[in-house]
Enzyme design. Structure first.
Site, PDB file in Angstrom:
ATOM      1  N   ILE A  51       0.928  -1.329   0.011  1.00 54.52           N
ATOM      2  CA  ILE A  51      -0.042   0.052   0.004  1.00 54.52           C
ATOM      3  C   ILE A  51       0.883   1.144  -0.054  1.00 54.52           C
ATOM      4  O   ILE A  51       1.643   1.624   0.855  1.00 54.52           O
ATOM      5  CB  ILE A  51      -0.928  -0.145   1.146  1.00 54.52           C
ATOM      6  N   ALA A  54       1.469   8.996  -1.007  1.00 55.28           N
ATOM      7  CA  ALA A  54       2.176  10.005  -1.735  1.00 55.28           C
ATOM      8  C   ALA A  54       3.463  10.600  -0.783  1.00 55.28           C
ATOM      9  O   ALA A  54       4.313  10.660  -1.297  1.00 55.28           O
ATOM     10  CB  ALA A  54       1.503  11.134  -1.814  1.00 55.28           C
ATOM     11  N   CYS A  61       4.937  -2.709   3.017  1.00 58.15           N
ATOM     12  CA  CYS A  61       5.122  -3.697   2.063  1.00 58.15           C
ATOM     13  C   CYS A  61       4.146  -4.816   2.255  1.00 58.15           C
ATOM     14  O   CYS A  61       3.468  -4.973   3.441  1.00 58.15           O
ATOM     15  CB  CYS A  61       6.368  -4.411   2.522  1.00 58.15           C
ATOM     16  N   GLU A  63       4.449  -7.926   2.818  1.00 60.49           N
ATOM     17  CA  GLU A  63       4.831  -8.926   3.702  1.00 60.49           C
ATOM     18  C   GLU A  63       4.098  -8.320   5.158  1.00 60.49           C
ATOM     19  O   GLU A  63       3.713  -9.265   6.216  1.00 60.49           O
ATOM     20  CB  GLU A  63       6.148  -9.085   3.732  1.00 60.49           C
ATOM     21  N   CYS A  94      11.984  -7.402   1.791  1.00 62.51           N
ATOM     22  CA  CYS A  94      12.887  -6.219   2.131  1.00 62.51           C
ATOM     23  C   CYS A  94      13.534  -6.390   3.561  1.00 62.51           C
ATOM     24  O   CYS A  94      13.148  -7.248   4.269  1.00 62.51           O
ATOM     25  CB  CYS A  94      12.394  -4.846   2.008  1.00 62.51           C
TER      26      CYS A  94
END
Length: 158
Positions: A51, A54, A61, A63, A94
């Site tokens: 998600i 801006a 992430c 996960e 990540c």
């Protein structure tokens, strides 16, 4: 508790759950849509998608969305995670996601998939060999966090 070995759970179901979640990703800035699914040791699945925001540092992430959903539902023991993006490369978690997963066990199997559903699998301990840990004894107290006062640092005279 049922200790469900990952091999008894259909890996395709784990990957397909992650793939379906990827379709719900909100990625208007990068266009890089990611889906994840986490399997509890009792056989329950939770999914998540990335998600974006801006204010890019507020992006979350896939996960972490999946594991946060599971934890917010009372889950604490996990067997496997699948992560997939619309890429020919294998999608790997990540560093931040690896650290969050490590909070719940370094033996979690991580299925890193490509757009074709092909995957490589590694134990989280192989993906985060020297992850940060905070043990009760590291905090200098017997009961762990929240059980009493903690001296963070000695006062500094300048």
């Amino acid at each position: 508790m049922i200790d469900l070995p990952v091999m008894q759970f259909p890996v395709e179901k784990l990957i397909n759950t992650a793939r379906a979640s990827r379709e719900r990703a909100y990625a208007p800035y990068s266009g890089f849509r990611v889906g994840a699914a986490i399997l509890t040791r009792e056989g329950r699945l939770y999914s998540g998608c990335n998600i974006e925001n801006a204010s890019y540092s507020l992006t979350v992430c896939a996960e972490r969305v999946a594991i946060y959903k599971a934890v917010s539902n009372g889950e604490r023991q996990f067997a496997a995670l699948a992560v997939i993006a619309d890429s020919d490369d294998y999608c790997t978690p990540c560093g931040a996601c690896r650290q969050v997963l490590a909070e719940f066990g370094r033996e979690i199997k991580v299925y890193m998939c490509n757009r074709h559903g092909e995957y490589i699998v590694k134990d989280l301990s192989a993906l985060l060999p020297l992850g940060f840990t905070l043990k009760k004894q590291d905090m200098g107290i017997e009961g762990g966090p929240g059980s009493g006062p903690v001296r963070v640092a000695e006062p500094v005279d300048r």
